[in-house]
Design a protein around this motif. Structure first.
Motif, PDB file in Angstrom:
ATOM      1  N   THR A  66       0.826  -1.208   0.000  1.00 22.21           N
ATOM      2  CA  THR A  66       0.000   0.000   0.000  1.00 22.21           C
ATOM      3  C   THR A  66       0.858   1.255   0.000  1.00 22.21           C
ATOM      4  O   THR A  66       0.547   2.235  -0.688  1.00 22.21           O
ATOM      5  CB  THR A  66      -0.926   0.004   1.233  1.00 22.21           C
ATOM      6  N   MET A  67       1.946   1.234   0.744  1.00 19.87           N
ATOM      7  CA  MET A  67       2.840   2.389   0.816  1.00 19.87           C
ATOM      8  C   MET A  67       3.428   2.727  -0.548  1.00 19.87           C
ATOM      9  O   MET A  67       3.578   3.898  -0.897  1.00 19.87           O
ATOM     10  CB  MET A  67       3.967   2.121   1.814  1.00 19.87           C
ATOM     11  N   THR A  68       3.765   1.698  -1.322  1.00 21.83           N
ATOM     12  CA  THR A  68       4.310   1.946  -2.660  1.00 21.83           C
ATOM     13  C   THR A  68       3.296   2.689  -3.514  1.00 21.83           C
ATOM     14  O   THR A  68       3.627   3.668  -4.199  1.00 21.83           O
ATOM     15  CB  THR A  68       4.694   0.620  -3.339  1.00 21.83           C
ATOM     16  N   TYR A  69       2.037   2.253  -3.475  1.00 22.83           N
ATOM     17  CA  TYR A  69       0.990   2.906  -4.255  1.00 22.83           C
ATOM     18  C   TYR A  69       0.723   4.327  -3.763  1.00 22.83           C
ATOM     19  O   TYR A  69       0.484   5.236  -4.559  1.00 22.83           O
ATOM     20  CB  TYR A  69      -0.298   2.081  -4.216  1.00 22.83           C
ATOM     21  N   ILE A  70       0.747   4.510  -2.456  1.00 21.67           N
ATOM     22  CA  ILE A  70       0.507   5.843  -1.892  1.00 21.67           C
ATOM     23  C   ILE A  70       1.575   6.824  -2.369  1.00 21.67           C
ATOM     24  O   ILE A  70       1.268   7.939  -2.823  1.00 21.67           O
ATOM     25  CB  ILE A  70       0.487   5.780  -0.346  1.00 21.67           C
ATOM     26  N   GLN A  71       2.829   6.418  -2.275  1.00 23.20           N
ATOM     27  CA  GLN A  71       3.902   7.338  -2.670  1.00 23.20           C
ATOM     28  C   GLN A  71       3.957   7.547  -4.185  1.00 23.20           C
ATOM     29  O   GLN A  71       4.243   8.651  -4.645  1.00 23.20           O
ATOM     30  CB  GLN A  71       5.242   6.833  -2.148  1.00 23.20           C
ATOM     31  N   THR A  72       3.649   6.513  -4.938  1.00 21.16           N
ATOM     32  CA  THR A  72       3.607   6.673  -6.399  1.00 21.16           C
ATOM     33  C   THR A  72       2.498   7.635  -6.799  1.00 21.16           C
ATOM     34  O   THR A  72       2.678   8.475  -7.682  1.00 21.16           O
ATOM     35  CB  THR A  72       3.404   5.309  -7.087  1.00 21.16           C
ATOM     36  N   SER A  73       1.345   7.536  -6.133  1.00 24.68           N
ATOM     37  CA  SER A  73       0.244   8.455  -6.436  1.00 24.68           C
ATOM     38  C   SER A  73       0.625   9.890  -6.086  1.00 24.68           C
ATOM     39  O   SER A  73       0.272  10.831  -6.808  1.00 24.68           O
ATOM     40  CB  SER A  73      -1.027   8.039  -5.698  1.00 24.68           C
ATOM     41  N   ALA A  74       1.364  10.077  -4.992  1.00 24.95           N
ATOM     42  CA  ALA A  74       1.814  11.422  -4.620  1.00 24.95           C
ATOM     43  C   ALA A  74       2.725  12.009  -5.696  1.00 24.95           C
ATOM     44  O   ALA A  74       2.596  13.185  -6.060  1.00 24.95           O
ATOM     45  CB  ALA A  74       2.541  11.378  -3.279  1.00 24.95           C
ATOM     46  N   VAL A  75       3.632  11.188  -6.221  1.00 24.95           N
ATOM     47  CA  VAL A  75       4.538  11.642  -7.289  1.00 24.95           C
ATOM     48  C   VAL A  75       3.736  12.064  -8.518  1.00 24.95           C
ATOM     49  O   VAL A  75       3.987  13.123  -9.120  1.00 24.95           O
ATOM     50  CB  VAL A  75       5.546  10.533  -7.661  1.00 24.95           C
ATOM     51  N   LEU A  76       2.756  11.255  -8.903  1.00 26.63           N
ATOM     52  CA  LEU A  76       1.946  11.559 -10.090  1.00 26.63           C
ATOM     53  C   LEU A  76       1.103  12.819  -9.883  1.00 26.63           C
ATOM     54  O   LEU A  76       0.954  13.630 -10.801  1.00 26.63           O
ATOM     55  CB  LEU A  76       1.046  10.368 -10.420  1.00 26.63           C
ATOM     56  N   ILE A  77       0.575  13.001  -8.684  1.00 22.59           N
ATOM     57  CA  ILE A  77      -0.240  14.189  -8.395  1.00 22.59           C
ATOM     58  C   ILE A  77       0.615  15.452  -8.432  1.00 22.59           C
ATOM     59  O   ILE A  77       0.218  16.477  -9.013  1.00 22.59           O
ATOM     60  CB  ILE A  77      -0.946  14.036  -7.028  1.00 22.59           C
ATOM     61  N   LEU A  78       1.802  15.399  -7.830  1.00 25.01           N
ATOM     62  CA  LEU A  78       2.706  16.557  -7.843  1.00 25.01           C
ATOM     63  C   LEU A  78       3.132  16.898  -9.268  1.00 25.01           C
ATOM     64  O   LEU A  78       3.172  18.073  -9.661  1.00 25.01           O
ATOM     65  CB  LEU A  78       3.932  16.272  -6.983  1.00 25.01           C
ATOM     66  N   THR A  79       3.447  15.873 -10.051  1.00 26.74           N
ATOM     67  CA  THR A  79       3.849  16.096 -11.449  1.00 26.74           C
ATOM     68  C   THR A  79       2.715  16.722 -12.239  1.00 26.74           C
ATOM     69  O   THR A  79       2.930  17.656 -13.026  1.00 26.74           O
ATOM     70  CB  THR A  79       4.280  14.768 -12.098  1.00 26.74           C
ATOM     71  N   SER A  80       1.491  16.231 -12.028  1.00 24.85           N
ATOM     72  CA  SER A  80       0.325  16.793 -12.721  1.00 24.85           C
ATOM     73  C   SER A  80       0.146  18.269 -12.380  1.00 24.85           C
ATOM     74  O   SER A  80      -0.149  19.088 -13.258  1.00 24.85           O
ATOM     75  CB  SER A  80      -0.944  16.016 -12.331  1.00 24.85           C
ATOM     76  N   ALA A  81       0.336  18.610 -11.108  1.00 24.36           N
ATOM     77  CA  ALA A  81       0.194  20.009 -10.687  1.00 24.36           C
ATOM     78  C   ALA A  81       1.183  20.909 -11.405  1.00 24.36           C
ATOM     79  O   ALA A  81       0.834  22.009 -11.861  1.00 24.36           O
ATOM     80  CB  ALA A  81       0.380  20.115  -9.172  1.00 24.36           C
ATOM     81  N   LEU A  82       2.425  20.447 -11.527  1.00 23.25           N
ATOM     82  CA  LEU A  82       3.453  21.264 -12.180  1.00 23.25           C
ATOM     83  C   LEU A  82       3.198  21.403 -13.674  1.00 23.25           C
ATOM     84  O   LEU A  82       3.546  22.422 -14.275  1.00 23.25           O
ATOM     85  CB  LEU A  82       4.834  20.638 -11.946  1.00 23.25           C
ATOM     86  N   LEU A  83       2.597  20.399 -14.281  1.00 21.14           N
ATOM     87  CA  LEU A  83       2.280  20.473 -15.713  1.00 21.14           C
ATOM     88  C   LEU A  83       1.061  21.347 -15.976  1.00 21.14           C
ATOM     89  O   LEU A  83       0.944  21.971 -17.031  1.00 21.14           O
ATOM     90  CB  LEU A  83       2.042  19.063 -16.270  1.00 21.14           C
ATOM     91  N   VAL A  84       0.136  21.392 -15.022  1.00 17.95           N
ATOM     92  CA  VAL A  84      -1.089  22.188 -15.175  1.00 17.95           C
ATOM     93  C   VAL A  84      -0.822  23.675 -14.946  1.00 17.95           C
ATOM     94  O   VAL A  84      -1.432  24.530 -15.596  1.00 17.95           O
ATOM     95  CB  VAL A  84      -2.178  21.675 -14.203  1.00 17.95           C
TER      96      VAL A  84
END
Length: 200
Positions: A117-135
């Motif tokens: 679960t921790m792997t998925y949580i941290q991967t989702s955080a990376v994707l969310i942060l990246t999306s914010a910077l692209l938006v």
């Protein structure tokens, strides 16, 4: 026993969470050529002289868009999305740090259950942060941005303004966050130094 890689994971995750939170709080994502006006995700700075046109740094005044902290006051839909995404990503990283440290102290059975679960949580955080910077650069087409940075400004083009150090710091923090889920998966790796008595 907590491995050396686990200590590195704790350090990197804490550093990334702090970097993301700090950059989010700064009004220097975009800087005007006069070095007085600057714009963050939800806060901006302007000259406090007559008409807000002062070029004296001591007269700079920073405040929330619209005078109070509210997502609807942020002058661009893209910046509103960036605020929500980036703050969510920071919160997830902080939560993963607390949960991860707790997991390391739990019994083996619980630790294994939470590990994936921790792997998925941290991967989702990376994707969310990246999306914010692209938006975020999509907001450069807003009337507010054109007023301060010129009509030539467009997506991924700041016009007469320039990208500020806060945005660059956010990019570096997000890039560093990529290593968090990787290190988490390697945390059980033990080096030859892990048997020394100073380790827990």
């Amino acid at each position: 026993m907590i491995s050396f890689v686990s200590y590195i994971w704790i350090l990197i995750t804490a550093l990334v969470a702090a970097t993301c939170a700090f950059s989010l709080l700064q009004p220097f994502w975009i800087i005007h050529p006069d070095s007085i006006h600057s714009f963050g995700v939800y806060i901006y700075c302007k000259g406090s002289g007559s008409g807000g046109a002062s070029t004296d740094l001591t007269n700079r005044m920073c405040s929330f868009y619209g005078g109070q902290l509210s997502v609807v006051n942020i002058p661009s839909g893209a910046w509103q999305a960036t605020f929500l995404l980036f703050s969510t990503g920071c919160a997830i990283l902080l939560a993963s740090l607390i949960l991860g440290m707790a997991t390391m102290l739990m019994a083996v059975d619980w630790s294994r259950k939470l590990s994936g679960t921790m792997t998925y949580i941290q991967t989702s955080a990376v994707l969310i942060l990246t999306s914010a910077l692209l938006v975020y650069p999509l907001g450069m087409t807003s009337p507010f941005f054109h007023y301060y940075c010129g009509s030539a400004a467009e997506v991924y083009n700041a016009g007469q303004c320039s990208m500020g150090w806060s945005y660059m710091l956010a990019i570096m923090g997000t890039a560093l966050s990529i290593f968090c889920p990787i290190l988490w998966n390697l945390r059980d790796f033990k080096s030859e130094h892990d048997d020394y008595p100073f380790n827990l």
